[in-house]
Design a protein around this motif. Structure first.
Motif, PDB file in Angstrom:
ATOM      1  N   GLU A 122       1.872   4.223 -14.949  1.00 45.27           N
ATOM      2  CA  GLU A 122       2.698   3.345 -15.317  1.00 45.27           C
ATOM      3  C   GLU A 122       2.184   1.927 -15.522  1.00 45.27           C
ATOM      4  O   GLU A 122       2.259   1.325 -16.437  1.00 45.27           O
ATOM      5  CB  GLU A 122       4.132   3.303 -14.704  1.00 45.27           C
ATOM      6  N   PHE A 123       1.528   1.697 -14.335  1.00 47.57           N
ATOM      7  CA  PHE A 123       0.895   0.416 -14.033  1.00 47.57           C
ATOM      8  C   PHE A 123      -0.427   0.181 -15.056  1.00 47.57           C
ATOM      9  O   PHE A 123      -0.501  -0.696 -15.856  1.00 47.57           O
ATOM     10  CB  PHE A 123       0.211   0.282 -13.015  1.00 47.57           C
ATOM     11  N   SER A 124      -0.986   1.489 -15.600  1.00 42.55           N
ATOM     12  CA  SER A 124      -2.051   1.449 -16.591  1.00 42.55           C
ATOM     13  C   SER A 124      -1.537   0.965 -18.043  1.00 42.55           C
ATOM     14  O   SER A 124      -2.059   0.175 -18.693  1.00 42.55           O
ATOM     15  CB  SER A 124      -2.698   2.781 -16.646  1.00 42.55           C
ATOM     16  N   ARG A 125      -0.557   1.643 -18.102  1.00 43.05           N
ATOM     17  CA  ARG A 125       0.351   1.307 -19.498  1.00 43.05           C
ATOM     18  C   ARG A 125       0.593  -0.100 -19.786  1.00 43.05           C
ATOM     19  O   ARG A 125       0.563  -0.762 -20.856  1.00 43.05           O
ATOM     20  CB  ARG A 125       1.455   2.269 -19.673  1.00 43.05           C
ATOM     21  N   LEU A 126       1.300  -0.650 -18.716  1.00 43.50           N
ATOM     22  CA  LEU A 126       1.577  -2.049 -18.786  1.00 43.50           C
ATOM     23  C   LEU A 126       0.453  -2.737 -18.901  1.00 43.50           C
ATOM     24  O   LEU A 126       0.441  -3.893 -19.846  1.00 43.50           O
ATOM     25  CB  LEU A 126       2.337  -2.511 -17.232  1.00 43.50           C
ATOM     26  N   ALA A 127      -0.646  -2.525 -18.199  1.00 41.66           N
ATOM     27  CA  ALA A 127      -1.724  -3.389 -18.234  1.00 41.66           C
ATOM     28  C   ALA A 127      -2.542  -3.272 -19.814  1.00 41.66           C
ATOM     29  O   ALA A 127      -3.039  -4.280 -20.411  1.00 41.66           O
ATOM     30  CB  ALA A 127      -3.012  -2.854 -17.219  1.00 41.66           C
ATOM     31  N   ALA A 128      -2.378  -2.031 -20.276  1.00 44.92           N
ATOM     32  CA  ALA A 128      -2.924  -1.986 -21.657  1.00 44.92           C
ATOM     33  C   ALA A 128      -1.784  -2.463 -22.781  1.00 44.92           C
ATOM     34  O   ALA A 128      -2.519  -3.147 -23.569  1.00 44.92           O
ATOM     35  CB  ALA A 128      -2.873  -0.488 -22.221  1.00 44.92           C
TER      36      ALA A 128
ATOM     37  N   ALA B 293      10.567  -8.200 -14.242  1.00 41.98           N
ATOM     38  CA  ALA B 293      11.576  -6.818 -14.133  1.00 41.98           C
ATOM     39  C   ALA B 293      11.551  -6.297 -15.587  1.00 41.98           C
ATOM     40  O   ALA B 293      11.650  -4.975 -15.547  1.00 41.98           O
ATOM     41  CB  ALA B 293      12.907  -7.544 -13.648  1.00 41.98           C
ATOM     42  N   VAL B 294      11.533  -7.329 -16.690  1.00 42.87           N
ATOM     43  CA  VAL B 294      11.529  -6.461 -18.115  1.00 42.87           C
ATOM     44  C   VAL B 294      10.419  -5.754 -18.298  1.00 42.87           C
ATOM     45  O   VAL B 294      10.425  -4.442 -18.843  1.00 42.87           O
ATOM     46  CB  VAL B 294      11.862  -7.614 -18.901  1.00 42.87           C
ATOM     47  N   ALA B 295       9.302  -6.265 -17.772  1.00 43.31           N
ATOM     48  CA  ALA B 295       7.910  -5.761 -18.179  1.00 43.31           C
ATOM     49  C   ALA B 295       7.935  -4.390 -17.396  1.00 43.31           C
ATOM     50  O   ALA B 295       7.373  -3.522 -17.765  1.00 43.31           O
ATOM     51  CB  ALA B 295       6.719  -6.737 -18.028  1.00 43.31           C
ATOM     52  N   LEU B 296       8.292  -4.425 -16.068  1.00 46.08           N
ATOM     53  CA  LEU B 296       8.495  -3.117 -15.491  1.00 46.08           C
ATOM     54  C   LEU B 296       9.340  -2.217 -15.961  1.00 46.08           C
ATOM     55  O   LEU B 296       8.671  -1.018 -15.844  1.00 46.08           O
ATOM     56  CB  LEU B 296       8.543  -3.455 -13.790  1.00 46.08           C
ATOM     57  N   ALA B 297      10.403  -2.447 -16.431  1.00 44.62           N
ATOM     58  CA  ALA B 297      11.195  -1.588 -16.806  1.00 44.62           C
ATOM     59  C   ALA B 297      10.920  -0.888 -18.112  1.00 44.62           C
ATOM     60  O   ALA B 297      11.237   0.186 -18.432  1.00 44.62           O
ATOM     61  CB  ALA B 297      12.748  -2.150 -17.073  1.00 44.62           C
ATOM     62  N   ALA B 298      10.169  -1.617 -18.824  1.00 44.20           N
ATOM     63  CA  ALA B 298       9.720  -1.118 -20.164  1.00 44.20           C
ATOM     64  C   ALA B 298       8.751  -0.077 -20.078  1.00 44.20           C
ATOM     65  O   ALA B 298       8.491   0.630 -20.978  1.00 44.20           O
ATOM     66  CB  ALA B 298       8.958  -2.149 -20.792  1.00 44.20           C
ATOM     67  N   VAL B 299       7.964  -0.106 -18.784  1.00 47.41           N
ATOM     68  CA  VAL B 299       6.958   1.376 -18.823  1.00 47.41           C
ATOM     69  C   VAL B 299       7.300   2.307 -17.557  1.00 47.41           C
ATOM     70  O   VAL B 299       6.554   3.079 -17.099  1.00 47.41           O
ATOM     71  CB  VAL B 299       5.560   0.732 -18.392  1.00 47.41           C
ATOM     72  N   ASP B 300       8.498   1.844 -16.823  1.00 47.62           N
ATOM     73  CA  ASP B 300       8.928   2.433 -15.741  1.00 47.62           C
ATOM     74  C   ASP B 300       9.492   3.879 -16.337  1.00 47.62           C
ATOM     75  O   ASP B 300      10.710   4.061 -16.481  1.00 47.62           O
ATOM     76  CB  ASP B 300       9.899   1.944 -14.930  1.00 47.62           C
TER      77      ASP B 300
ATOM     78  N   ARG C  54       0.655  -1.024  -0.126  1.00 44.70           N
ATOM     79  CA  ARG C  54       0.193  -0.138  -0.184  1.00 44.70           C
ATOM     80  C   ARG C  54       0.795   1.331   0.026  1.00 44.70           C
ATOM     81  O   ARG C  54       0.516   2.230   0.725  1.00 44.70           O
ATOM     82  CB  ARG C  54      -0.894  -0.026   1.134  1.00 44.70           C
ATOM     83  N   ASP C  55       1.911   1.295  -0.746  1.00 42.08           N
ATOM     84  CA  ASP C  55       2.693   2.354  -0.864  1.00 42.08           C
ATOM     85  C   ASP C  55       2.502   3.147  -2.243  1.00 42.08           C
ATOM     86  O   ASP C  55       3.278   4.087  -2.597  1.00 42.08           O
ATOM     87  CB  ASP C  55       4.359   2.306  -0.701  1.00 42.08           C
ATOM     88  N   ASP C  56       1.263   3.081  -2.786  1.00 41.60           N
ATOM     89  CA  ASP C  56       1.055   3.311  -4.075  1.00 41.60           C
ATOM     90  C   ASP C  56       2.167   3.147  -5.025  1.00 41.60           C
ATOM     91  O   ASP C  56       2.172   4.103  -6.226  1.00 41.60           O
ATOM     92  CB  ASP C  56       0.591   5.077  -3.944  1.00 41.60           C
ATOM     93  N   LYS C  57       2.960   2.215  -4.921  1.00 42.21           N
ATOM     94  CA  LYS C  57       3.913   1.914  -6.045  1.00 42.21           C
ATOM     95  C   LYS C  57       3.790   0.193  -6.159  1.00 42.21           C
ATOM     96  O   LYS C  57       3.766  -0.399  -5.071  1.00 42.21           O
ATOM     97  CB  LYS C  57       5.184   2.360  -5.757  1.00 42.21           C
ATOM     98  N   VAL C  58       4.116  -0.147  -7.381  1.00 46.29           N
ATOM     99  CA  VAL C  58       4.047  -1.723  -7.352  1.00 46.29           C
ATOM    100  C   VAL C  58       5.642  -2.012  -7.986  1.00 46.29           C
ATOM    101  O   VAL C  58       6.105  -1.436  -8.986  1.00 46.29           O
ATOM    102  CB  VAL C  58       3.244  -2.060  -8.560  1.00 46.29           C
ATOM    103  N   SER C  59       6.304  -2.887  -7.118  1.00 46.76           N
ATOM    104  CA  SER C  59       7.673  -3.363  -7.213  1.00 46.76           C
ATOM    105  C   SER C  59       7.677  -4.609  -8.002  1.00 46.76           C
ATOM    106  O   SER C  59       6.685  -5.312  -8.320  1.00 46.76           O
ATOM    107  CB  SER C  59       8.175  -3.725  -5.657  1.00 46.76           C
ATOM    108  N   VAL C  60       8.675  -5.070  -8.402  1.00 43.78           N
ATOM    109  CA  VAL C  60       9.061  -6.192  -9.169  1.00 43.78           C
ATOM    110  C   VAL C  60       8.501  -7.201  -8.582  1.00 43.78           C
ATOM    111  O   VAL C  60       7.753  -8.244  -9.235  1.00 43.78           O
ATOM    112  CB  VAL C  60      10.481  -6.309  -9.582  1.00 43.78           C
ATOM    113  N   SER C  61       8.715  -7.471  -7.327  1.00 34.76           N
ATOM    114  CA  SER C  61       8.184  -8.680  -6.541  1.00 34.76           C
ATOM    115  C   SER C  61       6.696  -8.453  -6.347  1.00 34.76           C
ATOM    116  O   SER C  61       5.952  -9.735  -6.625  1.00 34.76           O
ATOM    117  CB  SER C  61       8.958  -8.738  -5.101  1.00 34.76           C
ATOM    118  N   GLU C  62       6.047  -7.591  -6.109  1.00 35.47           N
ATOM    119  CA  GLU C  62       4.669  -7.421  -6.231  1.00 35.47           C
ATOM    120  C   GLU C  62       4.105  -7.815  -7.440  1.00 35.47           C
ATOM    121  O   GLU C  62       3.084  -8.624  -7.528  1.00 35.47           O
ATOM    122  CB  GLU C  62       4.372  -6.104  -5.735  1.00 35.47           C
ATOM    123  N   LEU C  63       4.643  -7.289  -8.448  1.00 36.08           N
ATOM    124  CA  LEU C  63       3.987  -7.717 -10.121  1.00 36.08           C
ATOM    125  C   LEU C  63       4.491  -9.135 -10.223  1.00 36.08           C
ATOM    126  O   LEU C  63       3.669  -9.839 -10.673  1.00 36.08           O
ATOM    127  CB  LEU C  63       4.968  -6.816 -10.995  1.00 36.08           C
ATOM    128  N   TRP C  64       5.525  -9.534  -9.760  1.00 35.95           N
ATOM    129  CA  TRP C  64       5.654 -11.113 -10.101  1.00 35.95           C
ATOM    130  C   TRP C  64       4.814 -11.964  -9.238  1.00 35.95           C
ATOM    131  O   TRP C  64       4.265 -12.868  -9.812  1.00 35.95           O
ATOM    132  CB  TRP C  64       7.165 -11.221  -9.445  1.00 35.95           C
TER     133      TRP C  64
END
Length: 144
Positions: free
Chosen positions: A59-65, A41-48, A14-24
């Protein structure tokens, strides 16, 4: 489910950010398969865009799209491959011939078509003039 709700589900701390481990972790739970953490990590870096190694809601919305578009493309490709396989000849050539088209159409209930009609159907999209449809020619035909 709306993207903010999905974002909240991924944002475990609940820090208003998604980390690699949370995403994974959430990707693994969502897909039901073990996705390598390196792929997350690659997916995160692509939209970070801010380079902080974390995803904010935008950024998360872009990743989801982006993932949704890739999934749609993958699904379309897989469906086209399956459809092509239904009509393709059983030879190693992996093409649709007039005979294989007629055979499949007959199985589907179109008994009145002869080889000549099937040849004419193939000729319309046979771009290289070899009298058979390759997967690429089949894809062009299906997208027309």
């Amino acid at each position: 489910m709306a993207v903010p709700s999905v974002f909240a589900a991924f944002d475990k701390d609940r820090d208003d950010k998604v980390s690699v481990s949370e995403l994974w972790c959430c990707t693994k739970a969502t897909l039901g398969e073990d996705v390598p953490e390196e792929e997350a990590a690659v997916a995160l870096a692509a939209v970070d865009t801010d380079g902080d190694g974390l995803l904010d809601q935008e950024e998360f919305s872009r990743l989801a799209a982006d993932d949704h578009e890739e999934d749609d493309a993958d699904v379309k490709q897989r469906c086209l491959r399956e459809a092509f396989g239904m009509y393709a000849s059983s030879s190693a050539e992996d093409t649709i011939t007039p005979a294989s088209l007629r055979r499949t159409l007959s199985r589907l209930g179109s008994h009145e078509l002869g080889v000549e009609e099937c040849t004419a159907m193939i000729c319309r999209f046979n771009l290289d003039g070899d009298g058979k449809l390759s997967f690429d020619e089949f894809r062009v035909m299906m997208m027309a």
